[in-house]
Design a protein around this motif. Sequence first.
Motif, PDB file in Angstrom:
ATOM      1  N   PHE A 264       0.810  -1.215   0.000  1.00  0.00           N
ATOM      2  CA  PHE A 264       0.000   0.000   0.000  1.00  0.00           C
ATOM      3  C   PHE A 264       0.844   1.267   0.000  1.00  0.00           C
ATOM      4  CE2 PHE A 264      -2.457  -3.288   2.160  1.00  0.00           C
ATOM      5  CZ  PHE A 264      -3.631  -3.267   1.424  1.00  0.00           C
ATOM      6  N   GLY A 265       2.156   1.129  -0.205  1.00  0.00           N
ATOM      7  CA  GLY A 265       3.004   2.316  -0.151  1.00  0.00           C
ATOM      8  C   GLY A 265       2.660   3.331  -1.216  1.00  0.00           C
ATOM      9  N   SER A 266       2.307   2.846  -2.418  1.00  0.00           N
ATOM     10  CA  SER A 266       1.984   3.782  -3.497  1.00  0.00           C
ATOM     11  C   SER A 266       0.689   4.532  -3.240  1.00  0.00           C
ATOM     12  CB  SER A 266       1.863   3.010  -4.820  1.00  0.00           C
ATOM     13  OG  SER A 266       0.858   2.021  -4.731  1.00  0.00           O
ATOM     14  N   ARG A 267      -0.128   4.042  -2.315  1.00  0.00           N
ATOM     15  CA  ARG A 267      -1.408   4.685  -2.044  1.00  0.00           C
ATOM     16  C   ARG A 267      -1.367   5.589  -0.815  1.00  0.00           C
ATOM     17  NH1 ARG A 267      -2.573  -0.537  -3.693  1.00  0.00           N
ATOM     18  NH2 ARG A 267      -3.990  -0.724  -5.463  1.00  0.00           N
ATOM     19  N   MET A 268      -0.304   5.505  -0.008  1.00  0.00           N
ATOM     20  CA  MET A 268      -0.316   6.286   1.223  1.00  0.00           C
ATOM     21  C   MET A 268       0.927   7.156   1.384  1.00  0.00           C
ATOM     22  SD  MET A 268       0.457   3.272   3.990  1.00  0.00           S
ATOM     23  CE  MET A 268       2.026   2.386   4.023  1.00  0.00           C
ATOM     24  N   ASP A 269       1.872   7.050   0.478  1.00  0.00           N
ATOM     25  CA  ASP A 269       3.078   7.860   0.580  1.00  0.00           C
ATOM     26  C   ASP A 269       2.931   9.067  -0.347  1.00  0.00           C
ATOM     27  OD1 ASP A 269       5.522   8.893   1.066  1.00  0.00           O
ATOM     28  OD2 ASP A 269       6.684   7.220   0.254  1.00  0.00           O
ATOM     29  N   SER A 284      -7.836   9.394  -1.287  1.00  0.00           N
ATOM     30  CA  SER A 284      -7.296   8.037  -1.256  1.00  0.00           C
ATOM     31  C   SER A 284      -6.077   7.943  -0.355  1.00  0.00           C
ATOM     32  CB  SER A 284      -6.952   7.599  -2.683  1.00  0.00           C
ATOM     33  OG  SER A 284      -6.368   6.325  -2.688  1.00  0.00           O
ATOM     34  N   VAL A 285      -5.170   8.898  -0.482  1.00  0.00           N
ATOM     35  CA  VAL A 285      -3.968   8.875   0.354  1.00  0.00           C
ATOM     36  C   VAL A 285      -4.336   9.064   1.823  1.00  0.00           C
ATOM     37  CG1 VAL A 285      -1.836  10.118   0.877  1.00  0.00           C
ATOM     38  CG2 VAL A 285      -2.426   9.589  -1.484  1.00  0.00           C
ATOM     39  N   ALA A 286      -5.281   9.966   2.110  1.00  0.00           N
ATOM     40  CA  ALA A 286      -5.683  10.188   3.500  1.00  0.00           C
ATOM     41  C   ALA A 286      -6.302   8.927   4.106  1.00  0.00           C
ATOM     42  CB  ALA A 286      -6.675  11.350   3.566  1.00  0.00           C
ATOM     43  N   PHE A 287      -7.183   8.282   3.361  1.00  0.00           N
ATOM     44  CA  PHE A 287      -7.854   7.095   3.900  1.00  0.00           C
ATOM     45  C   PHE A 287      -6.877   5.933   4.080  1.00  0.00           C
ATOM     46  CE2 PHE A 287     -10.258   3.130   3.107  1.00  0.00           C
ATOM     47  CZ  PHE A 287     -11.124   3.191   4.185  1.00  0.00           C
ATOM     48  N   TRP A 288      -6.112   5.624   3.040  1.00  0.00           N
ATOM     49  CA  TRP A 288      -5.247   4.443   3.120  1.00  0.00           C
ATOM     50  C   TRP A 288      -4.064   4.663   4.047  1.00  0.00           C
ATOM     51  CZ3 TRP A 288      -7.120   0.053   1.870  1.00  0.00           C
ATOM     52  CH2 TRP A 288      -8.067  -0.063   0.852  1.00  0.00           C
ATOM     53  N   SER A 289      -3.530   5.882   4.119  1.00  0.00           N
ATOM     54  CA  SER A 289      -2.421   6.120   5.044  1.00  0.00           C
ATOM     55  C   SER A 289      -2.888   5.976   6.488  1.00  0.00           C
ATOM     56  CB  SER A 289      -1.834   7.519   4.805  1.00  0.00           C
ATOM     57  OG  SER A 289      -2.811   8.521   5.062  1.00  0.00           O
ATOM     58  N   GLY A 330      -2.170   2.968  20.728  1.00  0.00           N
ATOM     59  CA  GLY A 330      -2.759   2.760  19.410  1.00  0.00           C
ATOM     60  C   GLY A 330      -3.841   3.775  19.096  1.00  0.00           C
ATOM     61  N   PHE A 331      -4.657   4.120  20.088  1.00  0.00           N
ATOM     62  CA  PHE A 331      -5.724   5.083  19.860  1.00  0.00           C
ATOM     63  C   PHE A 331      -5.163   6.474  19.554  1.00  0.00           C
ATOM     64  CE2 PHE A 331      -8.446   8.339  21.866  1.00  0.00           C
ATOM     65  CZ  PHE A 331      -9.521   8.284  20.979  1.00  0.00           C
ATOM     66  N   VAL A 332      -4.198   6.907  20.335  1.00  0.00           N
ATOM     67  CA  VAL A 332      -3.612   8.238  20.116  1.00  0.00           C
ATOM     68  C   VAL A 332      -2.893   8.289  18.771  1.00  0.00           C
ATOM     69  CG1 VAL A 332      -1.919   9.885  20.992  1.00  0.00           C
ATOM     70  CG2 VAL A 332      -3.436   8.705  22.582  1.00  0.00           C
ATOM     71  N   TYR A 333      -2.222   7.206  18.412  1.00  0.00           N
ATOM     72  CA  TYR A 333      -1.542   7.173  17.119  1.00  0.00           C
ATOM     73  C   TYR A 333      -2.557   7.256  15.980  1.00  0.00           C
ATOM     74  CZ  TYR A 333       1.382   5.584  13.269  1.00  0.00           C
ATOM     75  OH  TYR A 333       2.057   5.480  12.077  1.00  0.00           O
ATOM     76  N   PHE A 334      -3.652   6.545  16.124  1.00  0.00           N
ATOM     77  CA  PHE A 334      -4.693   6.593  15.102  1.00  0.00           C
ATOM     78  C   PHE A 334      -5.236   8.008  14.932  1.00  0.00           C
ATOM     79  CE2 PHE A 334      -9.391   6.552  14.685  1.00  0.00           C
ATOM     80  CZ  PHE A 334      -9.472   6.252  13.328  1.00  0.00           C
ATOM     81  N   VAL A 335      -5.513   8.695  16.022  1.00  0.00           N
ATOM     82  CA  VAL A 335      -6.023  10.065  15.934  1.00  0.00           C
ATOM     83  C   VAL A 335      -4.980  10.994  15.333  1.00  0.00           C
ATOM     84  CG1 VAL A 335      -6.884  12.020  17.274  1.00  0.00           C
ATOM     85  CG2 VAL A 335      -7.617   9.700  17.847  1.00  0.00           C
ATOM     86  N   SER A 336      -3.714  10.796  15.687  1.00  0.00           N
ATOM     87  CA  SER A 336      -2.659  11.650  15.132  1.00  0.00           C
ATOM     88  C   SER A 336      -2.541  11.454  13.624  1.00  0.00           C
ATOM     89  CB  SER A 336      -1.327  11.353  15.820  1.00  0.00           C
ATOM     90  OG  SER A 336      -0.880  10.044  15.498  1.00  0.00           O
ATOM     91  N   ARG A 337      -2.591  10.204  13.145  1.00  0.00           N
ATOM     92  CA  ARG A 337      -2.512   9.958  11.709  1.00  0.00           C
ATOM     93  C   ARG A 337      -3.730  10.536  10.994  1.00  0.00           C
ATOM     94  NH1 ARG A 337       1.978  10.252  10.543  1.00  0.00           N
ATOM     95  NH2 ARG A 337       1.221   9.764   8.445  1.00  0.00           N
ATOM     96  N   LEU A 338      -4.890  10.426  11.628  1.00  0.00           N
ATOM     97  CA  LEU A 338      -6.099  10.959  11.018  1.00  0.00           C
ATOM     98  C   LEU A 338      -6.038  12.477  10.908  1.00  0.00           C
ATOM     99  CD1 LEU A 338      -8.991  10.523   9.970  1.00  0.00           C
ATOM    100  CD2 LEU A 338      -9.773  10.668  12.345  1.00  0.00           C
ATOM    101  N   SER A 339      -5.622  13.150  11.990  1.00  0.00           N
ATOM    102  CA  SER A 339      -5.527  14.611  11.946  1.00  0.00           C
ATOM    103  C   SER A 339      -4.470  15.063  10.947  1.00  0.00           C
ATOM    104  CB  SER A 339      -5.218  15.148  13.347  1.00  0.00           C
ATOM    105  OG  SER A 339      -3.957  14.669  13.785  1.00  0.00           O
ATOM    106  N   GLY A 479     -13.459   7.617   3.985  1.00  0.00           N
ATOM    107  CA  GLY A 479     -13.577   6.414   3.169  1.00  0.00           C
ATOM    108  C   GLY A 479     -14.766   6.462   2.232  1.00  0.00           C
ATOM    109  N   ILE A 480     -15.907   6.928   2.726  1.00  0.00           N
ATOM    110  CA  ILE A 480     -17.095   7.012   1.876  1.00  0.00           C
ATOM    111  C   ILE A 480     -16.885   8.029   0.759  1.00  0.00           C
ATOM    112  CG2 ILE A 480     -19.517   7.706   1.863  1.00  0.00           C
ATOM    113  CD1 ILE A 480     -19.738   6.489   4.668  1.00  0.00           C
TER     114      ILE A 480
END
Length: 882
Positions: A264-269, A284-289, A330-339, A479-480
């Motif tokens: 998935f590197g080509s979709r999130m980098d 796409s990059v935001a969702f997959w990353s 894991g939760f804090v990392y998920f929120v950080s990646r999302l933001s 995603g939607i």
Amino acid sequence: MDVRLMFGGLMNGRRVFGEPGPGRGRSSAMAMILVMMFSLLGGLLLPAMPASAQGETTPPAPAVIQATTVEQARAELEKWKADVATIAGQVEAGGSDDAHLVDMKGRADGIAADAAAANTKLRTRLDQIKTRLDALGEPPADGQPPEASMVTEERARLTAERAEVNAIAGEVESIATNAAQISNNITAVRRALFAATLFKRTEVSAQTLGDASSAFVTEVTNLSNAFSSWTGFVWSYKRLPMFGAVMLSIMAGLLFLVGGYRFFGSRMDRRAFTGEPSYLRRLSVAFWSTMVQSLSLFLFLATSAFFLDNFNVLRSDIAPILFGAMAILGFVYFVSRLSYAIFAPTQPEWRLLKVSNRGAHTLSSAVLLMALVNGLDYLFGTISETLYSPLIVTVAKSFVASIIIGIILLTVSFLRPMIGEGQDYETGNQRLPRWLVILLRVGGLILIGACLTGYVGLARFLATQIVATGAVLATMYIGILSGKAISRQGAFAESLAGRYLARRFGLGPVALDQAGLAAGLGIYVVALAFGVPLILFSWGFQPGDIESWAYRLLTGITVGNASISLIGLFGGVLVFAIGYIITRWFQKWLDNNVMARGQVDAGVRNSVKTGIGYLGIAVAAIFGVSSAGLNLSSLALVASALSVGIGFGLQNIVSNFVSGLILLVERPFKVGDWVVTGTTEGTVKRLSVRATEIETFRGQSIIVPNSEFINSSVGNWTHRNRIMRAEIPVSVAYDSDPQQVMDILLELVRAQPPVLRNPEPHVEFLRFGDFSLDFELRFHLADLSTGLGVKNALRIAILQRFREEGIDIPFPQRNLNIHVEGDANPQMMAALLSEEGDKAMAAHTGAASPVAGTPPEKDAGKAGDRIVAEPKTVAKVAGKDN
């Protein structure tokens, strides 16, 4: 439905439909013929039997009694009673463990479902007994002849069995009712516990907070001592297992990280793209990353917890704290990646929202800070619960965390991070949308107000939903949006996956658009499958709740008296799809290998293929419905009620369908035949059970209902063969030699290779025409498709040969009589003579002068005649008839 039973039934089906052995096919065919003959003979003879003979026949043999259902229900009944009593006692004893309550509810629901299924089987057995007793009839009354002893014994046995089954069915139904009631009571208890936890009020004062501070200091000391003693224990006795667990965890983390970037590197980098990214690419990059990187960390943390737990390096007072810390990480990392994916503070071209650079940094930091505060609140709560700290410590921590999150929400509502008209990423200072400002301020005030009034549990719950549910909903929304963007026409073709598919498989724009729809649907499924369970977990639902809902959804949805199983429906669709694929494969194999090698006619091949196709689809549909477990008997009443209306409304369709079957069997024409029906003439291109496609010689496709071929006359030029008789009419002048003409025509037609020698070509002298001698050249062709070409070649050859032989082909002429009274208009006569030249002849006479005594009206139509038909000035013009 038990999956093992379903697949077991499919596997055992091979023994039922096994291949026949040597000689078995012929014997089975003969046996079938004999059975049909005896059945027909019995059907003819039975109605002719006298009524007295029929009345003396013995009743049919009783149905085979399957006692396994009654025995199984009797065996399970005691076990269900004991389990229901145990669950009821545990519920009455009370308990605040929600997970344990969920487990008990699942057990109660399982007992209720099993008991309901057993009760259904028992009721079915009761119906069978009732039917058999009705067939046996009432015992003979006093004074009537006694019945057979076998009938009396069977009636007594069935009556006793009915009483036993009734008793067991009543107890089973009572067990099912009690289990369902217990399940409802557990649900009520859980709701009460949830409400009590949320709306429990705690007195918040300076003294309370002071006591909490003192207890917090003690808790920190206890935590430090616990970790010091654990690390010393691990270093002394568990050094090697600890090292192995850590190394395996690191290897697993590297594997997940490398695998994620590999696939998935080509979709999130973002560094893999150059130039201004499109909206679809940003989504796409935001969702997959966010998804791939967060899942990689979650898998790493899960494997680390697994290895540490299985290597026995964690104590009971350390494991909950460490696992809680991993979950919060894991939760804090998920929120950080999302933001970071949404706001992109350092890369404004990848930003999903129109916010300034300063606003992106501020909003991203605010979201991350709220997630960190909420996560630490739950981590500290886990520590307090593990170390048995006073409840006031947990309340104080949640009080502080909720106040901080409320202040952050109020602060964000006063920011001006948006980009307005005429502004850019550096100068943007517009306020947030009004609805969002109101929402943030109301949320912040509710959190702070709930804390100050003592409802700290409610404030903590709302803060968690704001952070956790908001993060999950944002990810689902991205995603939607990604699925919606990639489903647009032409969007998938411009993506990396679309270009790869187009290059690898040569897909066109239409196929890529269809693949884009499938990809968008897949993204929707991934977003919902990822987000819905997390939202349910954050709202207090247990894994057992989701498992129970999923099981009910997949195994049985009750609509009235009907039960629908998604697994059964999926299995039925799968069986039908497999049957359809096998049918299509068998059609191609039979056509390309058997009938093609046997040089079977194309029309026969098409009829066989069509018949096998419909037969295979019908069989696949029957097996699919059976595998889906649909009870079609419940639709019998509706079908019977609608049959009359359907019969009137669809009679034309049914007529065409039956006509199509007749055409396939009788084969009055086949694909490739040249047919004529009514005003339609052309070549048959496709023959189906409803209509036939005919292509005219001008290329027009006409769909003709099959009933027209049955109810009206149909001409088929190629029904038995493709031989065709062709005719060419030929006319010559009266001064030509008829025998010479006939010899020339026969010579020319025999020189054409497509013309058959048998039947032999011949020339017919048809008539003495008005202007010519009329002949007709008749010959037969082996293939009627060559008729036009042969006729054209013969006409050209005939014209050339006639010119060489000096034979004229006459043309019709027209006589024009112009009557001029006396000498009154000499200018008209002079103009006419000068215009027509030699074609016109003017005769000025005072009396009629017929040619050779022939009546003028008889000879007036012959070419070349000059006639003065009336005693007036006459001008006669002979010209070609147009």
